[in-house]
Each structure stands twice: as C-alpha cells, then as structure tokens.
Motif scaffolding. Sequence first.
Motif, PDB file in Angstrom:
ATOM      1  N   VAL A  60       0.822  -1.207   0.000  1.00 53.69           N
ATOM      2  CA  VAL A  60       0.000   0.000   0.000  1.00 53.69           C
ATOM      3  C   VAL A  60       0.861   1.264   0.000  1.00 53.69           C
ATOM      4  O   VAL A  60       0.575   2.213  -0.738  1.00 53.69           O
ATOM      5  CB  VAL A  60      -0.986  -0.010   1.193  1.00 53.69           C
ATOM      6  CG1 VAL A  60      -1.724   1.311   1.297  1.00 53.69           C
ATOM      7  CG2 VAL A  60      -1.969  -1.156   1.046  1.00 53.69           C
ATOM      8  N   SER A  84     -10.564   4.422  -0.600  1.00 49.71           N
ATOM      9  CA  SER A  84     -11.187   3.279   0.089  1.00 49.71           C
ATOM     10  C   SER A  84     -10.339   2.033  -0.168  1.00 49.71           C
ATOM     11  O   SER A  84      -9.530   1.992  -1.098  1.00 49.71           O
ATOM     12  CB  SER A  84     -12.610   3.057  -0.448  1.00 49.71           C
ATOM     13  OG  SER A  84     -12.554   2.557  -1.776  1.00 49.71           O
ATOM     14  N   THR A  85     -10.542   1.028   0.654  1.00 51.72           N
ATOM     15  CA  THR A  85      -9.778  -0.213   0.479  1.00 51.72           C
ATOM     16  C   THR A  85     -10.064  -0.853  -0.874  1.00 51.72           C
ATOM     17  O   THR A  85      -9.143  -1.376  -1.518  1.00 51.72           O
ATOM     18  CB  THR A  85     -10.080  -1.214   1.612  1.00 51.72           C
ATOM     19  OG1 THR A  85     -11.490  -1.413   1.692  1.00 51.72           O
ATOM     20  CG2 THR A  85      -9.564  -0.704   2.940  1.00 51.72           C
TER      21      THR A  85
END
Length: 115
Positions: A60, A84-85
Amino acid sequence: MTEPTTAPTASVSTSPQFIDVTLEHGIQRGGDTITKLRIRKPKAGELRGLNIQDLLRADVSAVIGVLPRISDPIMTREDADNLSTEDVAELAGVVAGFFMNSAQRELIARMTSTN
C-alpha cells in the motif's frame, strides 16, 4: 568462413500505456467526487525512491507513493491516503499489471477466458 550475425530483435510490447479505472467510492475534492481515473504506465524516473518488488506485491505505501505521479486527474498524496480499500486494491492491481511481460499477460488472459 564466419557466419553472418543477426542483430537481436526487440520484442514489441502489447502492454497498455493507459488504463481507465472507475472508482468504487471515488475521491472527494471540495463538493466534487472524482469517480474515474486514467492511470499511466510509469516511466523509470517516476519509480525513483520506490521498490519495484513492493509495487509487484501491491504494498500500500508503494502504491500510494506512485499513484500521484501517474494519475489523471492528478491525485494528491492526501487523495491517495484517503482512498477506500476497494479502490486502492483495484489501483494496486492496475499498477502491478504494468510490470507484467507479454507471456504473463497471455497466461492471465487464457486463465480468465470463458471459452
């Protein structure tokens, strides 16, 4: 007698240079929501300071580090931090896909075809 040598031929890549992504939740900017991004295949200089292995693993931090350099409209670091994920996972897959060679792309196409 020596045999003539042939120059090596460069393989032509069919890798896309741009991929359009529709975001699940979008990016909020003021009163507007950005729902579509065009992600450009990064050039070497845009990868400076990042680890390619981290990008391939969809780390990430690495993905958030490269997205502002290759997105249109241009995404800020804050925009990337607030994804958002679902959206960061989708974008991480797009970024990792830019590093695949043609054989890897062919294999995935065969594995995901419905024929």
